[in-house]
Design a protein around this motif. Structure first.
Motif, mmCIF file in Angstrom:
data_model
loop_
_atom_site.group_PDB
_atom_site.id
_atom_site.type_symbol
_atom_site.label_atom_id
_atom_site.label_comp_id
_atom_site.label_asym_id
_atom_site.label_seq_id
_atom_site.Cartn_x
_atom_site.Cartn_y
_atom_site.Cartn_z
ATOM 1 N N PRO A 2 0.813 -1.212 0.000
ATOM 2 C CA PRO A 2 0.000 0.000 0.000
ATOM 3 C C PRO A 2 0.851 1.267 0.000
ATOM 4 O O PRO A 2 1.989 1.282 0.462
ATOM 5 C CB PRO A 2 -0.793 -0.095 1.306
ATOM 6 C CG PRO A 2 -0.692 -1.511 1.755
ATOM 7 C CD PRO A 2 0.560 -2.051 1.163
ATOM 8 N N GLU A 24 -4.102 -0.055 -2.940
ATOM 9 C CA GLU A 24 -4.725 -1.363 -2.744
ATOM 10 C C GLU A 24 -6.186 -1.280 -3.136
ATOM 11 O O GLU A 24 -6.753 -0.200 -3.229
ATOM 12 C CB GLU A 24 -4.580 -1.820 -1.280
ATOM 13 C CG GLU A 24 -5.153 -0.836 -0.287
ATOM 14 C CD GLU A 24 -4.905 -1.213 1.160
ATOM 15 O OE1 GLU A 24 -4.200 -2.196 1.425
ATOM 16 O OE2 GLU A 24 -5.430 -0.508 2.029
ATOM 17 N N LYS A 25 -6.776 -2.440 -3.396
ATOM 18 C CA LYS A 25 -8.200 -2.554 -3.714
ATOM 19 C C LYS A 25 -8.615 -1.679 -4.898
ATOM 20 O O LYS A 25 -9.677 -1.086 -4.899
ATOM 21 C CB LYS A 25 -9.057 -2.219 -2.489
ATOM 22 C CG LYS A 25 -8.779 -3.108 -1.295
ATOM 23 C CD LYS A 25 -9.586 -2.671 -0.096
ATOM 24 C CE LYS A 25 -9.195 -3.469 1.122
ATOM 25 N NZ LYS A 25 -9.802 -2.941 2.345
#
Length: 186
Positions: A2, A24-25
């Motif tokens: 991250p 992230e994500k």
């Protein structure tokens, strides 16, 4: 790995092209050649890849960008396209959304219907349709979205309610066509 505030601060622009720093994500920081830094979020909705702007660094912090991403993710999981919601909010136009047209359709027919019939239609829309399709512009509403929404009703075992709701939705959409808010049914 991250992103961190330090990594964002230390990100230097390249002279000839923009580049991405992954968080992230689906979220990342886009660093442009002029030095501007934009938070972005890639997501899929109805099988299409889309990108949502989350803010400009340093006005929007990393923490705020992640909160916006998480909010958008919740909308997506609820069947709502956050990019479309933002377009509607930016335009400030809510008179051509499905909920606005459905409510107008209901008010137009209020005198013809019994109070209980009106209340039944209103309940079907409020409970089963508006949370997922209410903010969608009628002209952008697809058959797949309508079917997905109706399947939610069937999945909870309310088959008769799904059939009636489909009928009410069809009437509201036809009302939208007659009032020139949509040109055709897809």
């Amino acid at each position: 790995m991250p992103l961190s505030d330090t990594a964002i601060k230390n990100a230097k622009p390249l002279p000839d092209k923009a580049y991405k720093l992954q968080d992230e994500k689906g979220m990342y920081l886009l660093v442009n050649p002029n030095g501007s830094k934009y938070f972005r979020y890639n997501y899929r909705f109805n099988g299409k890849r889309k990108t949502l702007a989350l803010g400009i660094y340093p006005v929007t912090s990393l923490k705020e960008a992640r909160e916006k991403r998480d909010t958008a993710k919740k909308k997506i999981n609820g069947g709502i396209d956050p990019g479309m919601t933002r377009k509607i909010e930016k335009a400030g136009s809510t008179e051509n959304t499905f909920s606005a047209i459905a409510k107008e359709f209901m008010e137009t027919n209020r005198q013809r219907w019994s109070k209980s019939h009106y209340a039944h239609i209103e309940q079907c829309f409020e409970r089963d349709i508006f949370p997922w399709l209410g903010n969608r512009p009628l002209k952008d509403l697809s058959a797949v979205e309508v079917l997905t929404t109706l399947r939610r009703i069937v999945d909870r075992g309310a088959i008769e309610t799904a059939a009636r709701t489909k009928q009410f939705m069809g009437q509201a959409i036809r009302y939208g066509i007659v009032t020139s808010r949509r040109e055709f049914v897809s």
